[in-house]
Scaffold this motif. Structure first.
Motif, PDB file in Angstrom:
ATOM      1  N   SER A 137     -23.127 -26.821   4.654  1.00 57.21           N
ATOM      2  CA  SER A 137     -22.899 -25.695   5.560  1.00 57.21           C
ATOM      3  C   SER A 137     -22.530 -26.194   6.959  1.00 57.21           C
ATOM      4  O   SER A 137     -21.673 -25.618   7.638  1.00 57.21           O
ATOM      5  N   ARG A 138     -23.153 -27.285   7.399  1.00 54.63           N
ATOM      6  CA  ARG A 138     -22.831 -27.832   8.719  1.00 54.63           C
ATOM      7  C   ARG A 138     -21.462 -28.497   8.718  1.00 54.63           C
ATOM      8  O   ARG A 138     -20.731 -28.441   9.718  1.00 54.63           O
ATOM      9  N   ILE A 139     -21.101 -29.147   7.607  1.00 52.50           N
ATOM     10  CA  ILE A 139     -19.770 -29.739   7.506  1.00 52.50           C
ATOM     11  C   ILE A 139     -18.716 -28.637   7.493  1.00 52.50           C
ATOM     12  O   ILE A 139     -17.659 -28.765   8.135  1.00 52.50           O
ATOM     13  N   ARG A 140     -19.003 -27.551   6.796  1.00 51.92           N
ATOM     14  CA  ARG A 140     -18.080 -26.399   6.790  1.00 51.92           C
ATOM     15  C   ARG A 140     -17.908 -25.846   8.204  1.00 51.92           C
ATOM     16  O   ARG A 140     -16.798 -25.525   8.640  1.00 51.92           O
ATOM     17  N   GLU A 141     -19.001 -25.748   8.945  1.00 52.58           N
ATOM     18  CA  GLU A 141     -18.938 -25.261  10.322  1.00 52.58           C
ATOM     19  C   GLU A 141     -18.114 -26.212  11.196  1.00 52.58           C
ATOM     20  O   GLU A 141     -17.304 -25.772  12.028  1.00 52.58           O
ATOM     21  N   LEU A 142     -18.323 -27.525  11.012  1.00 47.44           N
ATOM     22  CA  LEU A 142     -17.564 -28.510  11.773  1.00 47.44           C
ATOM     23  C   LEU A 142     -16.070 -28.405  11.471  1.00 47.44           C
ATOM     24  O   LEU A 142     -15.233 -28.432  12.393  1.00 47.44           O
TER      25      LEU A 142
END
Length: 253
Positions: free
Chosen positions: A161-166
């Motif tokens: 989810s954090r990689i998607r946000e990045l």
């Protein structure tokens, strides 16, 4: 590296009230991932597409020719638009005619059309010590760097989810009339490990009676406040106790 250490040492020593109590060098572990992600093109729905969707919502129509006659539009153009809406799952065909899907209702209500694009790839690096992801231009280096591992290094699994946000922050673009957006992370494969060499100085300000840490991050080329605060939180008390124990024999001499 020797010249860099000397330069940093001189910078810190320029304050005559500050003593360098200790000096260390170590590596902050990094892990890199190859990320495959899907993209969509989003733009404002044109008038003809809205008219078709509204017509399918209200009437039973199976033949594009009938719709072309109703709207006074070239049949080939209507067929192409119907094919696009069917391919993007805005409509479906049942025995009575074309019907809007849930996706079709949602996009009609918003007046926005979204079309899938080819997937793309990127390299994401993660430092657990910093709890931070960022995009890298190249895969991690294959050469091993010397030096001990940072004593407060952590291990942490990748957070999709954090990689998607990045990816959204770095890869989303706005062009004239449309947007290209990251839709989802399709695959996440570990590429390898790397590290950031860091130089640590443990300092004492005699004037303020204050211990503190400075850590030079060689990758960013700056003092690293995140690592400095971690070290200070764990060790300031021990540094002061060590100084007190060194002073005690002198006091009783």
């Amino acid at each position: 590296m020797v010249k860099l250490v000397e330069k940093l040492r001189m910078e810190l020593a320029s304050n005559g009230n500050v003593d360098i109590v200790n000096e260390l060098s170590w590596q902050v572990p990094l892990i890199s991932y190859e990320v495959s992600y899907s993209r969509i093109k989003r733009f404002k729905m044109d008038i003809l597409m809205k008219m078709l969707l509204l017509t399918f919502q209200e009437a039973d129509i199976r033949r594009p020719a009938a719709l072309a006659e109703m709207l006074f539009v070239e049949e080939l153009f209507i067929r192409d638009l119907i094919d696009k809406m069917h391919h993007t799952q805005l409509i479906r065909l049942d025995p009575k005619g074309y019907r809007l899907t849930d996706k079709g209702y949602g996009q009609l209500e918003k007046g926005i059309f979204e079309e899938a694009m080819e997937s793309d790839e990127a390299i994401a690096s993660f430092s657990a010590a910093h709890n931070r992801y960022w995009l890298a231009e190249e895969p991690p280096g294959q050469t091993q760097t010397e030096g001990p591992v940072y004593r407060y290094a952590l291990e942490q699994a990748a957070d999709e989810s954090r990689i998607r946000e990045l990816l959204g922050q770095e890869k989303n673009t706005t062009e004239e009339g449309y947007q290209v957006l990251v839709a989802d992370v399709l695959a996440l494969d570990e590429l390898g490990h790397d590290s950031i060499p860091c130089i640590e100085f443990q300092l004492y300000d005699r004037k303020q009676d204050l211990f503190y840490a400075r850590v030079w991050n060689t990758r960013s080329g700056t003092w690293d406040e995140v690592l400095q605060k971690q070290i200070e939180k764990q060790e300031l008390l021990a540094w002061r106790e060590a100084m007190a124990s060194q002073e005690s024999p002198t006091e009783h001499a």
